[in-house]
Design an enzyme around this catalytic site. Structure first.
Site, PDB file in Angstrom:
ATOM      1  N   HIS A  96       0.826  -1.204   0.000  1.00 53.54           N
ATOM      2  CA  HIS A  96       0.000   0.000   0.000  1.00 53.54           C
ATOM      3  C   HIS A  96       0.862   1.256   0.000  1.00 53.54           C
ATOM      4  O   HIS A  96       2.032   1.237   0.364  1.00 53.54           O
ATOM      5  CB  HIS A  96      -0.925   0.031   1.225  1.00 53.54           C
ATOM      6  CG  HIS A  96      -0.210   0.148   2.535  1.00 53.54           C
ATOM      7  ND1 HIS A  96       0.504  -0.898   3.089  1.00 53.54           N
ATOM      8  CD2 HIS A  96      -0.080   1.190   3.396  1.00 53.54           C
ATOM      9  CE1 HIS A  96       1.035  -0.505   4.239  1.00 53.54           C
ATOM     10  NE2 HIS A  96       0.699   0.762   4.439  1.00 53.54           N
ATOM     11  N   ASP A  98       0.378   5.041   1.762  1.00 48.55           N
ATOM     12  CA  ASP A  98      -0.408   5.494   2.913  1.00 48.55           C
ATOM     13  C   ASP A  98      -1.513   6.470   2.510  1.00 48.55           C
ATOM     14  O   ASP A  98      -1.293   7.436   1.770  1.00 48.55           O
ATOM     15  CB  ASP A  98       0.497   6.169   3.947  1.00 48.55           C
ATOM     16  CG  ASP A  98       1.359   5.176   4.706  1.00 48.55           C
ATOM     17  OD1 ASP A  98       0.953   4.007   4.825  1.00 48.55           O
ATOM     18  OD2 ASP A  98       2.438   5.570   5.180  1.00 48.55           O
ATOM     19  N   HIS A 233       4.720   0.212   0.395  1.00 46.99           N
ATOM     20  CA  HIS A 233       5.455  -0.572   1.379  1.00 46.99           C
ATOM     21  C   HIS A 233       4.581  -1.689   1.933  1.00 46.99           C
ATOM     22  O   HIS A 233       3.360  -1.693   1.775  1.00 46.99           O
ATOM     23  CB  HIS A 233       6.024   0.298   2.502  1.00 46.99           C
ATOM     24  CG  HIS A 233       5.024   1.167   3.207  1.00 46.99           C
ATOM     25  ND1 HIS A 233       4.539   2.340   2.661  1.00 46.99           N
ATOM     26  CD2 HIS A 233       4.430   1.050   4.416  1.00 46.99           C
ATOM     27  CE1 HIS A 233       3.685   2.903   3.500  1.00 46.99           C
ATOM     28  NE2 HIS A 233       3.589   2.133   4.572  1.00 46.99           N
ATOM     29  N   ARG A 247       5.654   6.754  14.512  1.00 49.45           N
ATOM     30  CA  ARG A 247       5.704   7.344  13.180  1.00 49.45           C
ATOM     31  C   ARG A 247       5.122   8.748  13.183  1.00 49.45           C
ATOM     32  O   ARG A 247       4.071   8.999  13.791  1.00 49.45           O
ATOM     33  CB  ARG A 247       4.906   6.476  12.205  1.00 49.45           C
ATOM     34  CG  ARG A 247       5.025   6.882  10.746  1.00 49.45           C
ATOM     35  CD  ARG A 247       4.058   6.100   9.888  1.00 49.45           C
ATOM     36  NE  ARG A 247       2.684   6.543  10.081  1.00 49.45           N
ATOM     37  CZ  ARG A 247       1.614   5.850   9.701  1.00 49.45           C
ATOM     38  NH1 ARG A 247       1.753   4.668   9.129  1.00 49.45           N
ATOM     39  NH2 ARG A 247       0.397   6.324   9.916  1.00 49.45           N
TER      40      ARG A 247
END
Length: 278
Positions: A96, A98, A233, A247
């Protein structure tokens, strides 16, 4: 950057960076990092030590305003820092990009792993410039001017949906890349259902080819910073022990590509039906 060691991570994308103090970045050092990021798409800092929350946020803010995610868990007292804990279901083992279901998806993320299993739990990134460039010329031409609908349905029933070009141009380099992904891309509205499904299936496979991929093995403290505009990723789910990351995500721009050449098909299956079947 004579004091910084930069090593390619693979033939497709990625570079490891050593010898830089991420707690005290300057504008000049970050400008050099940004040039490396645009060139390599993902940067790894394998020898980094755990960042303070303030330094982590400052790192991300060099690229722009930080996202406050609407529903992912946050670090106490730091709403811009998302906590990705495998014990709470944070295992993104589907390729995917993000948050492509938003009109302005994020441009980049900075992830630090603070706890990881002794083996397993790697993350892979895929170069979407190469995914596009390795398609045949007639197919590349056909894709220019198509759009795709990206969607996500929250467990509370809220539906997020956005439409983006199938091929986008990078805002810094102008280089073309595929901009569809298996997790969020629902349909190509200019095509009939069977045509859309077949074409997206081929594009997903092209995006995920091993030749386009690099893989990073984590250890506590290691950091990855990636360009969300031209990568996908995948977090490899091959471990049982706990894995925890923190993150920050940088708010996005609007993906740009060629103007649509065809209208939406009025007799195409409705968006609700696509969501129901996916």
């Amino acid at each position: 950057m004579t004091s910084i060691d930069v090593r390619p991570a693979s033939g497709a994308l990625g570079a490891e960076v050593r010898g830089l103090d991420l707690e005290s970045l300057t504008e000049d050092s970050f400008a050099q990092l940004h040039a490396l990021l645009v060139e390599n798409l993902v940067l790894f800092f394998p020898e980094a030590e755990e960042l303070s929350p303030e330094a982590h946020k400052a790192f991300g803010r060099f690229l722009g305003e930080l996202e406050v995610h609407p529903f992912l868990p946050k670090l106490d007292g730091h709403d811009e820092i998302v906590v990705l804990d495998s014990d709470q279901g944070a295992k993104a083992d589907v390729w995917h990009t993000d948050v492509t279901f938003q009109a302005s998806p994020p441009i980049a993320s900075v992830l630090q792993i603070v706890q990881c299993p002794p083996r397993g739990g790697d993350t892979m990134w895929s170069n979407q410039h190469l995914a596009y460039e390795n398609l045949s010329a007639p197919l590349r031409d056909f894709l220019e001017g198509l759009t795709a609908v990206h969607a996500f349905t929250h467990p509370n029933g809220t539906v997020f949906e956005a439409e983006h070009p199938v091929v986008r141009a990078h805002p810094v380099t102008g280089r073309r890349s595929l901009y569809v992904n298996r997790m969020f891309t629902l349909r190509i509205p200019q095509l009939r259902r069977a045509e859309s499904d077949a074409l997206l299936g081929h594009l997903f496979s092209s995006a995920e080819r091993p030749e386009n991929v690099c893989r990073f093995s984590w250890k506590p403290g290691a950091i990855a910073m990636w360009d969300n505009r031209a990568t996908q990723h995948y977090a490899v789910n091959d471990y049982a022990e706990r894995r925890v990351g923190r993150r920050v995500t940088v708010l996005g721009d609007v993906p740009k590509g060629e103007e649509p050449r065809w209208p939406h098909l009025t007799d195409a299956t409705t968006a609700a039906d696509f969501r129901k079947d996916s």
